[in-house]
Design a protein around this motif. Sequence first.
Motif, PDB file in Angstrom:
ATOM      1  N   LYS A  67       0.391  12.140  -6.738  1.00 34.34           N
ATOM      2  CA  LYS A  67       0.576  11.647  -5.455  1.00 34.34           C
ATOM      3  C   LYS A  67      -0.901  10.713  -4.923  1.00 34.34           C
ATOM      4  N   PRO A  76      -2.706   8.133  -6.386  1.00 39.35           N
ATOM      5  CA  PRO A  76      -2.525   7.093  -6.260  1.00 39.35           C
ATOM      6  C   PRO A  76      -1.826   6.380  -5.060  1.00 39.35           C
ATOM      7  N   LEU A  77      -0.598   6.966  -4.730  1.00 38.04           N
ATOM      8  CA  LEU A  77      -0.018   6.635  -3.553  1.00 38.04           C
ATOM      9  C   LEU A  77      -0.936   6.711  -2.244  1.00 38.04           C
ATOM     10  N   THR A 119       7.444   9.271  -0.728  1.00 34.77           N
ATOM     11  CA  THR A 119       6.361   9.757  -0.980  1.00 34.77           C
ATOM     12  C   THR A 119       6.573  11.189  -1.666  1.00 34.77           C
ATOM     13  N   GLU A 172      -6.355   2.591   1.571  1.00 33.03           N
ATOM     14  CA  GLU A 172      -6.646   1.085   1.490  1.00 33.03           C
ATOM     15  C   GLU A 172      -6.082   0.034   2.456  1.00 33.03           C
ATOM     16  N   SER A 173      -4.677   0.207   2.511  1.00 34.87           N
ATOM     17  CA  SER A 173      -3.959  -0.581   3.250  1.00 34.87           C
ATOM     18  C   SER A 173      -4.352  -0.546   4.954  1.00 34.87           C
ATOM     19  N   ARG A 188      -4.383   6.924  -1.989  1.00 33.17           N
ATOM     20  CA  ARG A 188      -5.115   5.705  -2.215  1.00 33.17           C
ATOM     21  C   ARG A 188      -4.951   4.462  -1.684  1.00 33.17           C
ATOM     22  N   ARG A 189      -3.427   4.092  -2.074  1.00 35.70           N
ATOM     23  CA  ARG A 189      -3.056   2.577  -1.690  1.00 35.70           C
ATOM     24  C   ARG A 189      -2.945   2.815  -0.261  1.00 35.70           C
ATOM     25  N   TYR A 190      -2.131   3.699   0.363  1.00 32.65           N
ATOM     26  CA  TYR A 190      -2.160   3.763   1.813  1.00 32.65           C
ATOM     27  C   TYR A 190      -3.197   3.669   2.466  1.00 32.65           C
ATOM     28  N   GLU A 200      -1.533  -2.044   7.210  1.00 25.77           N
ATOM     29  CA  GLU A 200      -0.950  -0.691   7.212  1.00 25.77           C
ATOM     30  C   GLU A 200       0.630  -0.970   6.717  1.00 25.77           C
ATOM     31  N   LYS A 201       0.963  -0.234   5.796  1.00 27.04           N
ATOM     32  CA  LYS A 201       2.366  -0.188   5.321  1.00 27.04           C
ATOM     33  C   LYS A 201       2.839   1.372   5.519  1.00 27.04           C
TER      34      LYS A 201
END
Length: 116
Positions: A24, A26-27, A48, A33-34, A29-31, A40-41
């Motif tokens: 989890k 990478p998910l 998740t 970064e957003s 990290r993407r969140y 924000e997503k």
Amino acid sequence: MRVHTKEHPTEELVTVTLRVPRSKVPLLRRYAESIKAGDEKNFSIAETFPEYMGKEQEVALRAYRNREGLTQKRLAEMTGIPQHHISEMENGKRGIGKERAKRLAEALNCDYRRLL
């Protein structure tokens, strides 16, 4: 006369520590970064943590117990429900039921319907 021009941050920053499965990361990290980028997503629980879908009761019971800082043994003492039954409820091997949910909710400071 010199004027202080440095602006102080308007929001206090905090450090957040999470324990999640390695898969989890990478998910998350993407969140993160957003959020930093301002776009924000929202990610659903199903997106998740799909492995917890259909296990809401078990996850809720464990989460409320951890939130209150209780061990299964201490929760058992507070509710009169045997510790091994609490373990079985948290692992989906035993149903909670309305009466037990009410006793657990009182000890866990939550609404019993959250455990059903």
